[in-house]
Design an enzyme around this catalytic site. Sequence first.
Site, PDB file in Angstrom:
ATOM      1  N   SER A   8       1.534  -4.273 -12.043  1.00  0.00           N
ATOM      2  CA  SER A   8       1.950  -4.690 -10.715  1.00  0.00           C
ATOM      3  C   SER A   8       3.353  -5.300 -10.748  1.00  0.00           C
ATOM      4  O   SER A   8       4.309  -4.622 -11.114  1.00  0.00           O
ATOM      5  CB  SER A   8       0.893  -5.631 -10.133  1.00  0.00           C
ATOM      6  OG  SER A   8       1.094  -5.834  -8.769  1.00  0.00           O
TER       7      SER A   8
ATOM      8  N   HIS B  84      -6.837  -2.380  -7.565  1.00  0.00           N
ATOM      9  CA  HIS B  84      -5.546  -2.832  -8.120  1.00  0.00           C
ATOM     10  C   HIS B  84      -5.691  -3.145  -9.619  1.00  0.00           C
ATOM     11  O   HIS B  84      -4.886  -3.873 -10.186  1.00  0.00           O
ATOM     12  CB  HIS B  84      -5.039  -4.045  -7.341  1.00  0.00           C
ATOM     13  CG  HIS B  84      -3.598  -4.366  -7.588  1.00  0.00           C
ATOM     14  ND1 HIS B  84      -2.581  -3.468  -7.366  1.00  0.00           N
ATOM     15  CD2 HIS B  84      -3.015  -5.504  -8.054  1.00  0.00           C
ATOM     16  CE1 HIS B  84      -1.418  -4.036  -7.686  1.00  0.00           C
ATOM     17  NE2 HIS B  84      -1.655  -5.264  -8.119  1.00  0.00           N
TER      18      HIS B  84
ATOM     19  N   ASP C 277      -5.724   1.749  -4.216  1.00  0.00           N
ATOM     20  CA  ASP C 277      -5.090   0.446  -4.436  1.00  0.00           C
ATOM     21  C   ASP C 277      -4.831  -0.206  -3.077  1.00  0.00           C
ATOM     22  O   ASP C 277      -4.187   0.385  -2.211  1.00  0.00           O
ATOM     23  CB  ASP C 277      -3.790   0.616  -5.218  1.00  0.00           C
ATOM     24  CG  ASP C 277      -3.242  -0.697  -5.764  1.00  0.00           C
ATOM     25  OD1 ASP C 277      -3.340  -1.727  -5.073  1.00  0.00           O
ATOM     26  OD2 ASP C 277      -2.708  -0.681  -6.888  1.00  0.00           O
TER      27      ASP C 277
END
Length: 187
Positions: free
Chosen positions: A71, A162, A135
């Site tokens: 991320s 995620h 996601d």
Amino acid sequence: MEAAQVYIVHGYMASTTDHWFEWVQASLEKEGIAVHILAMPDSSKPDPQAWVNYLKENVTFSDQTYFIGHSLGCISLLLYLNRYQLKPAGMILIAGFLEKLRDIPDLDGFLEEQISIPGLIQNVPKRLVIGAEDDYIVPFELTQKLAEALEAPIIAVADGGHFLGKDDFKTFPVLLEKLKIMIKSAS
């Protein structure tokens, strides 16, 4: 030849003990690969300069250095590699992005510095992107765009969310398998 080493760069609101990080570390260390899960500073109020500086101060670089970014850890890693023109052996970017996230304006500062994508392609020979089609934090389209920009293959996971612990990602076998292949192909 130097031994491979892996650095894991976590994301926003995360810590070194979250998600699948320790599982990847334990799995690779069983095979004699050193793994460092970096404790990025103030992950609830991340600052791009502080994160890049932290990477500069805490990564011992060699031509057998591999990175895993998750991320916000992806863009932080790209900023670091770009700013210092570093040449790691490879990187795997998970749920990464190169554009602002509509729902998290706190991260916009990470996207202000210009990144030389051609430079990254030239300096990082082995690149892989992993994204989840469902996601709910980083839209899959943004992860796809990252893979396209970096000319990197992408693995699309149908239901990964995620890739958080709460998404049932306490282990990450496909990541481990792809990283091992990446490391083996260097030796």
